[in-house]
Design an enzyme around this catalytic site. Structure first.
Site, PDB file in Angstrom:
ATOM      1  N   LYS A 115       3.086   4.762  14.763  1.00  0.00           N
ATOM      2  CA  LYS A 115       1.986   3.909  15.248  1.00  0.00           C
ATOM      3  C   LYS A 115       1.403   4.443  16.548  1.00  0.00           C
ATOM      4  O   LYS A 115       0.202   4.374  16.773  1.00  0.00           O
ATOM      5  CB  LYS A 115       2.461   2.470  15.453  1.00  0.00           C
ATOM      6  CG  LYS A 115       2.630   1.712  14.160  1.00  0.00           C
ATOM      7  CD  LYS A 115       2.867   0.237  14.429  1.00  0.00           C
ATOM      8  CE  LYS A 115       3.192  -0.527  13.177  1.00  0.00           C
ATOM      9  NZ  LYS A 115       3.674  -1.877  13.433  1.00  0.00           N
ATOM     10  N   LYS A 197       3.798   4.739   1.898  1.00  0.00           N
ATOM     11  CA  LYS A 197       4.026   3.318   1.618  1.00  0.00           C
ATOM     12  C   LYS A 197       2.703   2.573   1.407  1.00  0.00           C
ATOM     13  O   LYS A 197       1.729   2.855   2.105  1.00  0.00           O
ATOM     14  CB  LYS A 197       4.762   2.736   2.840  1.00  0.00           C
ATOM     15  CG  LYS A 197       5.097   1.275   2.765  1.00  0.00           C
ATOM     16  CD  LYS A 197       5.673   0.774   4.084  1.00  0.00           C
ATOM     17  CE  LYS A 197       4.595   0.332   5.043  1.00  0.00           C
ATOM     18  NZ  LYS A 197       5.035  -0.566   6.122  1.00  0.00           N
ATOM     19  N   LYS A 200      -0.578  -3.020   4.362  1.00  0.00           N
ATOM     20  CA  LYS A 200      -1.702  -3.954   4.535  1.00  0.00           C
ATOM     21  C   LYS A 200      -2.716  -3.416   5.540  1.00  0.00           C
ATOM     22  O   LYS A 200      -3.845  -3.861   5.576  1.00  0.00           O
ATOM     23  CB  LYS A 200      -1.235  -5.364   4.884  1.00  0.00           C
ATOM     24  CG  LYS A 200      -0.262  -5.512   6.050  1.00  0.00           C
ATOM     25  CD  LYS A 200      -0.006  -6.994   6.325  1.00  0.00           C
ATOM     26  CE  LYS A 200       1.439  -7.390   6.473  1.00  0.00           C
ATOM     27  NZ  LYS A 200       2.119  -6.924   7.675  1.00  0.00           N
TER      28      LYS A 200
END
Ligand code: TYM
Length: 334
Positions: A115, A197, A200
């Site tokens: 991130k 993966k 969302k």
């Protein structure tokens, strides 16, 4: 809720509309576990602001996650459904655990690395200590089991380390929690890149199936999902795109991978995708009907969160009293 039941705890971040990955990897297990255990299922709004959020959107999504939980089958009579920021005990324990968290271990967390590499603004102190808050979420309930997808496993290992470290410094306090991870749905993959993966927050919206997607677009996404050019219908790690689609089918239909391979052997992937598109879009349509109904009754949703908060406070207050006493804080009247 009886005292001697094992405790289950998990949270989902309201950072975007939930995907079938969230459902199959985590929420499906919450629903099974609610029948047998004392369950606390939260909405991790504190975690969500470690990356910038639009405030009004965040509020809307927080309620949307609650309605999603309920429409998928979580029963507020059986489970405490709560918003993380409503119970300050999470933050109290977070601070205490920070004092026994080592910078070296935190800097090895893969989610932080991923991130923070995305952009400089993301490199904030809260993102760095995100896993410590997650450990506090779990330990403040003295949870036995934590149902999650495989991407959270490293954070669970840190949680276990912190529990062991606290217990050895201040005497036995926390149970050492165990993750509950479904083998076949531990990591539902992106429809566009089966090495990644399904997420969302993926910018490519065609890579994820959202529970709130229009059923027609769900079908389109599945029909254009990336597979391979082997023209060999098999369930194997060497064909990760197809394997992912078979895993999704099995978890919605209950059929085994062997039986699907048997039915489709020698046929094209297209026919299988058509059937899968039908299975998933039917599920999504039925889900959305319930979701829209639940979302209409805002007073009821607020009441459920208030009751969930009270149940969660009953559990966490006692633990925080104990922790504060053990670390040596002066408690008035005690
Ligand atoms: P979050 O919001 O990213 O995801 C919620 C849950 O869904 C699982 N998941 C998946 N499982 C399988 N395949 C996928 N493609 C997939 N995508 C997501 C995640 O593993 C997770 O279980 N840090 C957590 C939230 C959290 C938490 C906690 C979890 C905060 N405190 C305490 C457990 C206990 C997170 O970001 O999950």
């Amino acid at each position: 809720m009886t005292e001697n039941k094992k405790v289950v705890l998990s949270l989902v971040q309201p950072t975007g509309d939930l995907t079938i990955g969230n459902y199959l990897g985590a929420i499906q297990n919450f629903i099974k576990l609610q029948e047998k255990y004392e369950c606390y299922i939260g909405i991790a709004d504190l975690h969500s602001i470690t990356v910038p959020q639009v405030p009004a959107e965040l509020r809307r999504r927080t309620k949307s996650v609650l309605a999603t939980y309920m429409a998928l089958g979580l029963d507020p009579e059986k489970v405490a459904l709560f918003v993380q920021s409503h119970n300050l005990d999470h933050l109290k324990l977070y601070w205490v655990l920070n004092t026994i968290s080592y910078m070296g271990q935190l800097s090895r967390m893969t989610q932080f690395k991923e991130k923070s590499e995305k952009n400089e603004e993301n490199k904030n102190a809260a993102l760095f200590t995100y896993p410590v808050l997650m450990a506090a979420d779990i330990l403040v309930y003295n949870a036995d089991f934590v149902p999650v997808g495989i991407d959270q496993k490293q954070h669970l290992e840190l949680t276990r380390d912190l529990a062991i470290r606290f217990n050895s410094r201040y005497s036995d306090t926390f149970k050492i929690p165990e993750p509950i991870i479904n083998e076949s749905t531990r990591k539902i993959m992106s429809l566009k890149n089966p090495e990644k993966k399904m997420s969302k927050s993926d910018e490519d919206k065609s890579a994820s199936i959202f529970l709130l997607d229009d059923p027609k677009s769900v079908k389109k996404k599945i029909m254009s999902a990336v597979t391979d050019s082997f023209m060999n219908f098999a369930y194997t790690e060497d064909q990760p795109g197809l394997k992912n689609l078979i895993d999704i089918h099995c978890s919605f239909s209950g059929e085994s991978p062997e039986s699907i391979v048997e039915r489709y052997k020698g046929r094209g992937y297209g026919e299988f995708k058509k059937e899968l598109a039908e299975v998933v879009s039917t599920f999504i349509e039925e889900f959305q009907e319930k979701y829209n109904e639940i979302l209409k009754d805002d007073d009821r949703l607020e009441k459920i969160l208030e009751e969930g908060l009270q149940k969660s406070l009953r559990k966490t207050r006692r633990m925080m009293d104990k922790v504060y006493r053990k670390v040596g804080f002066l408690q008035l009247g005690k």
